[in-house]
Scaffold this active site. Sequence first.
Site, PDB file in Angstrom:
ATOM      1  N   TYR A   1       0.850  -1.199   0.000  1.00  0.00           N
ATOM      2  CA  TYR A   1       0.000   0.000   0.000  1.00  0.00           C
ATOM      3  C   TYR A   1       0.880   1.241   0.000  1.00  0.00           C
ATOM      4  O   TYR A   1       0.719   2.149   0.797  1.00  0.00           O
ATOM      5  CB  TYR A   1      -0.945  -0.032   1.212  1.00  0.00           C
ATOM      6  CG  TYR A   1      -2.175   0.823   1.049  1.00  0.00           C
ATOM      7  CD1 TYR A   1      -3.182   0.447   0.162  1.00  0.00           C
ATOM      8  CD2 TYR A   1      -2.325   2.010   1.764  1.00  0.00           C
ATOM      9  CE1 TYR A   1      -4.311   1.230   0.007  1.00  0.00           C
ATOM     10  CE2 TYR A   1      -3.454   2.799   1.613  1.00  0.00           C
ATOM     11  CZ  TYR A   1      -4.453   2.408   0.729  1.00  0.00           C
ATOM     12  OH  TYR A   1      -5.576   3.180   0.566  1.00  0.00           O
ATOM     13  N   GLY A   2       1.857   1.241  -0.897  1.00  0.00           N
ATOM     14  CA  GLY A   2       2.755   2.394  -1.028  1.00  0.00           C
ATOM     15  C   GLY A   2       2.334   3.247  -2.204  1.00  0.00           C
ATOM     16  O   GLY A   2       1.145   3.445  -2.443  1.00  0.00           O
ATOM     17  N   SER A   3       3.328   3.725  -2.944  1.00  0.00           N
ATOM     18  CA  SER A   3       3.073   4.648  -4.050  1.00  0.00           C
ATOM     19  C   SER A   3       2.064   4.081  -5.049  1.00  0.00           C
ATOM     20  O   SER A   3       0.997   4.659  -5.279  1.00  0.00           O
ATOM     21  CB  SER A   3       4.406   4.969  -4.734  1.00  0.00           C
ATOM     22  OG  SER A   3       4.190   5.766  -5.871  1.00  0.00           O
TER      23      SER A   3
ATOM     24  N   SER B   1       1.283   0.272   7.060  1.00  0.00           N
ATOM     25  CA  SER B   1       0.261   0.743   6.112  1.00  0.00           C
ATOM     26  C   SER B   1      -1.133   0.181   6.389  1.00  0.00           C
ATOM     27  O   SER B   1      -2.093   0.628   5.767  1.00  0.00           O
ATOM     28  CB  SER B   1       0.650   0.358   4.682  1.00  0.00           C
ATOM     29  OG  SER B   1       1.942   0.815   4.375  1.00  0.00           O
TER      30      SER B   1
ATOM     31  N   HIS C   1       5.815  -3.712 -12.973  1.00  0.00           N
ATOM     32  CA  HIS C   1       7.134  -3.543 -13.588  1.00  0.00           C
ATOM     33  C   HIS C   1       7.667  -4.965 -13.793  1.00  0.00           C
ATOM     34  O   HIS C   1       7.442  -5.835 -12.952  1.00  0.00           O
ATOM     35  CB  HIS C   1       8.024  -2.723 -12.648  1.00  0.00           C
ATOM     36  CG  HIS C   1       9.445  -2.547 -13.092  1.00  0.00           C
ATOM     37  ND1 HIS C   1       9.806  -2.346 -14.419  1.00  0.00           N
ATOM     38  CD2 HIS C   1      10.599  -2.506 -12.393  1.00  0.00           C
ATOM     39  CE1 HIS C   1      11.129  -2.201 -14.488  1.00  0.00           C
ATOM     40  NE2 HIS C   1      11.632  -2.306 -13.272  1.00  0.00           N
TER      41      HIS C   1
ATOM     42  N   ASP D   1      12.364   0.621 -19.374  1.00  0.00           N
ATOM     43  CA  ASP D   1      12.075   1.361 -18.146  1.00  0.00           C
ATOM     44  C   ASP D   1      13.367   1.636 -17.376  1.00  0.00           C
ATOM     45  O   ASP D   1      13.624   2.767 -16.952  1.00  0.00           O
ATOM     46  CB  ASP D   1      11.102   0.547 -17.285  1.00  0.00           C
ATOM     47  CG  ASP D   1      10.571   1.339 -16.117  1.00  0.00           C
ATOM     48  OD1 ASP D   1       9.715   2.200 -16.346  1.00  0.00           O
ATOM     49  OD2 ASP D   1      11.033   1.122 -14.981  1.00  0.00           O
TER      50      ASP D   1
ATOM     51  N   GLU E   1      15.005   5.479 -16.955  1.00  0.00           N
ATOM     52  CA  GLU E   1      15.228   6.165 -15.670  1.00  0.00           C
ATOM     53  C   GLU E   1      16.712   6.436 -15.431  1.00  0.00           C
ATOM     54  O   GLU E   1      17.068   7.458 -14.845  1.00  0.00           O
ATOM     55  CB  GLU E   1      14.547   5.431 -14.503  1.00  0.00           C
ATOM     56  CG  GLU E   1      15.072   4.058 -14.188  1.00  0.00           C
ATOM     57  CD  GLU E   1      14.044   3.184 -13.461  1.00  0.00           C
ATOM     58  OE1 GLU E   1      12.840   3.479 -13.464  1.00  0.00           O
ATOM     59  OE2 GLU E   1      14.478   2.156 -12.885  1.00  0.00           O
TER      60      GLU E   1
ATOM     61  N   GLU F   1      17.897  29.240 -13.620  1.00  0.00           N
ATOM     62  CA  GLU F   1      18.211  28.896 -15.007  1.00  0.00           C
ATOM     63  C   GLU F   1      18.228  27.385 -15.244  1.00  0.00           C
ATOM     64  O   GLU F   1      17.655  26.897 -16.218  1.00  0.00           O
ATOM     65  CB  GLU F   1      19.589  29.505 -15.331  1.00  0.00           C
ATOM     66  CG  GLU F   1      19.834  29.756 -16.766  1.00  0.00           C
ATOM     67  CD  GLU F   1      18.728  30.561 -17.421  1.00  0.00           C
ATOM     68  OE1 GLU F   1      18.214  30.061 -18.425  1.00  0.00           O
ATOM     69  OE2 GLU F   1      18.359  31.656 -16.947  1.00  0.00           O
TER      70      GLU F   1
ATOM     71  N   SER G   1      12.807  31.422 -28.145  1.00  0.00           N
ATOM     72  CA  SER G   1      13.301  32.463 -29.068  1.00  0.00           C
ATOM     73  C   SER G   1      14.197  31.843 -30.139  1.00  0.00           C
ATOM     74  O   SER G   1      14.703  30.731 -29.967  1.00  0.00           O
ATOM     75  CB  SER G   1      14.098  33.497 -28.282  1.00  0.00           C
ATOM     76  OG  SER G   1      15.313  32.912 -27.839  1.00  0.00           O
TER      77      SER G   1
HETATM   78  P1  NDP Z   1       6.557   1.167  -2.518  1.00  0.00           P
HETATM   79  O1  NDP Z   1       7.955   1.239  -2.024  1.00  0.00           O
HETATM   80  O2  NDP Z   1       5.769   2.424  -2.456  1.00  0.00           O
HETATM   81  O3  NDP Z   1       5.784  -0.024  -1.747  1.00  0.00           O
HETATM   82  C1  NDP Z   1       5.678   0.023  -0.413  1.00  0.00           C
HETATM   83  C2  NDP Z   1       4.634  -0.986   0.055  1.00  0.00           C
HETATM   84  O4  NDP Z   1       5.197  -2.298  -0.016  1.00  0.00           O
HETATM   85  C3  NDP Z   1       4.280  -0.697   1.482  1.00  0.00           C
HETATM   86  O5  NDP Z   1       2.914  -0.946   1.705  1.00  0.00           O
HETATM   87  C4  NDP Z   1       5.165  -1.689   2.201  1.00  0.00           C
HETATM   88  O6  NDP Z   1       4.672  -2.041   3.469  1.00  0.00           O
HETATM   89  C5  NDP Z   1       5.116  -2.864   1.274  1.00  0.00           C
HETATM   90  N1  NDP Z   1       6.251  -3.726   1.548  1.00  0.00           N
HETATM   91  C6  NDP Z   1       7.567  -3.389   1.546  1.00  0.00           C
HETATM   92  N2  NDP Z   1       8.328  -4.450   1.877  1.00  0.00           N
HETATM   93  C7  NDP Z   1       7.457  -5.453   2.102  1.00  0.00           C
HETATM   94  C8  NDP Z   1       7.611  -6.792   2.506  1.00  0.00           C
HETATM   95  N3  NDP Z   1       8.844  -7.303   2.714  1.00  0.00           N
HETATM   96  N4  NDP Z   1       6.479  -7.549   2.642  1.00  0.00           N
HETATM   97  C9  NDP Z   1       5.243  -7.038   2.410  1.00  0.00           C
HETATM   98  N5  NDP Z   1       5.037  -5.758   2.044  1.00  0.00           N
HETATM   99  C10 NDP Z   1       6.132  -4.991   1.881  1.00  0.00           C
HETATM  100  O7  NDP Z   1       6.565   0.540  -3.982  1.00  0.00           O
HETATM  101  P2  NDP Z   1       6.163   1.259  -5.354  1.00  0.00           P
HETATM  102  O8  NDP Z   1       4.713   1.553  -5.339  1.00  0.00           O
HETATM  103  O9  NDP Z   1       7.146   2.338  -5.650  1.00  0.00           O
HETATM  104  O10 NDP Z   1       6.467   0.090  -6.389  1.00  0.00           O
HETATM  105  C11 NDP Z   1       5.599  -1.033  -6.499  1.00  0.00           C
HETATM  106  C12 NDP Z   1       5.803  -1.671  -7.860  1.00  0.00           C
HETATM  107  O11 NDP Z   1       5.355  -0.752  -8.865  1.00  0.00           O
HETATM  108  C13 NDP Z   1       7.261  -1.981  -8.207  1.00  0.00           C
HETATM  109  O12 NDP Z   1       7.275  -3.134  -8.996  1.00  0.00           O
HETATM  110  C14 NDP Z   1       7.685  -0.777  -9.029  1.00  0.00           C
HETATM  111  O13 NDP Z   1       8.747  -1.062  -9.900  1.00  0.00           O
HETATM  112  C15 NDP Z   1       6.399  -0.514  -9.795  1.00  0.00           C
HETATM  113  N6  NDP Z   1       6.221   0.846 -10.280  1.00  0.00           N
HETATM  114  C16 NDP Z   1       6.354   1.899  -9.419  1.00  0.00           C
HETATM  115  C17 NDP Z   1       6.103   3.171  -9.848  1.00  0.00           C
HETATM  116  C18 NDP Z   1       6.073   4.291  -8.859  1.00  0.00           C
HETATM  117  O14 NDP Z   1       5.496   5.298  -9.176  1.00  0.00           O
HETATM  118  N7  NDP Z   1       6.625   4.209  -7.662  1.00  0.00           N
HETATM  119  C19 NDP Z   1       5.788   3.466 -11.260  1.00  0.00           C
HETATM  120  C20 NDP Z   1       5.553   2.273 -12.063  1.00  0.00           C
HETATM  121  C21 NDP Z   1       5.819   1.022 -11.564  1.00  0.00           C
HETATM  122  P3  NDP Z   1       4.934  -1.061   4.730  1.00  0.00           P
HETATM  123  O15 NDP Z   1       3.938   0.024   4.565  1.00  0.00           O
HETATM  124  O16 NDP Z   1       4.698  -1.890   5.914  1.00  0.00           O
HETATM  125  O17 NDP Z   1       6.351  -0.561   4.611  1.00  0.00           O
HETATM  126 MG    MG Z   2       9.464   4.090 -15.763  1.00  0.00          MG
END
Ligand code: NDP
Ligand code: MG
Length: 337
Positions: free
Chosen positions: A25-27, A53, A108, A191, A195, A227, A252
């Site tokens: 439940y991250g980004s 999370s 990804h 990808d 980056e 700049e 320009s």
């Molecule tokens: P995040 O770092 O935001 O994910 C964090 C989440 O993963 C949190 O909920 C975290 O839990 C959980 N987590 C971390 N470690 C573990 C673990 N060991 N076991 C269970 N849960 C875990 O990831 P992103 O959203 O950045 O990336 C997710 C995927 O999306 C990747 O494959 C990335 O390459 C892809 N991606 C990402 C983009 C982006 O914008 N960031 C863009 C396009 C693709 P807790 O909250 O407890 O830490």
């Molecule tokens: Mg990319």
Amino acid sequence: MAKVYYTQDTNTELAKSLNIVVIGYGSQGHAHAQNLKDSGCEVRVALHPTSKSIAKAEADGLTVLSVEEATKWADVIMFCTPDVPMRGIYSDAVAPNLKPGTTLLFAHGFNVHYGFIQAPENVDIAMIAPKGPGHRLRAEYVRGAGMPALVAVQQDGTRQAKERALAYAWGIGCAQAGILETTFKEETETDLFGEQAVLCGGISELIKAGFETLVEAGYQPEAAYFECLHETKLIVDLLYEGGLSYMRYSISDTAEWGDYVAGRQVIGAESRAAMKGLLSDIQDGSFAKKWIEESENGAPTMKARRAEERAHQIETVGKELRGMMPFLAVKEVPSGS
Ligand code: NDP
Ligand code: MG
């Protein structure tokens, strides 16, 4: 022309009939889960028992399960955890509970393309990769717009892998912007290359090199910041709206002339050779291997570089100047990150 799918190519009833799990439940995860819920899909968030999370997802009205329970319930599982711990989560919690006919989705291709995650033949392996950060994915959905995505199928255990992946993409709000067909190899390699060479590595160093050149020559750091960093957005907005020609039409004549005579001196043969080197390390897997080693070692080099970069003069000058711009919703790295 490449194949691009839109809303009319997606099965929205299928999307609403599947049990969908988002792990993490991250980004990306928060955006996927909330968008799916708002699209009327059956969605659960899967997190480890001590995840910070859990409270956040529940406060957003979502049901949270353990990864093990969620895997047993799921028809579709999207992996939204960081790429490095993902293979451990798969082998420890998902694989032992995986039902035949499940669709594993990735945002990804990293783990699948480099062979870190493999699944039984009766399971699908597919990708829906939104082309932007998670917070934008949610924001675009909320304002009724969409974000483009990539779709790929690596393994079609259900003979429904693409239809399910496209249905999922509709649920997170990508179908109205367009879903481009690709492969795990193409997505992963382009990808990583993008980056490194252009979007993150290339632009950051280009901006810093320009800033340092001006400051070392005795110009005010504030002038160098405006700049080389602030104005980047204005130029990128033009590129985004109309491509290189439109950007050059809007600037320009003097700037356009400078573009043609100077660009190839800055990004010359040496930079192009470096780009080819990066691409070959990505293609042969050596970049992936080194990054996993670094990360599993506690990321010492990454942490040292992060601290060094955050202390750069362009960051201190920029912070002060941005603080004086009332129209800017100033963003800062949260403390402890
Ligand atoms: P995040 O770092 O935001 O994910 C964090 C989440 O993963 C949190 O909920 C975290 O839990 C959980 N987590 C971390 N470690 C573990 C673990 N060991 N076991 C269970 N849960 C875990 O990831 P992103 O959203 O950045 O990336 C997710 C995927 O999306 C990747 O494959 C990335 O390459 C892809 N991606 C990402 C983009 C982006 O914008 N960031 C863009 C396009 C693709 P807790 O909250 O407890 O830490
Ligand atoms: Mg990319």
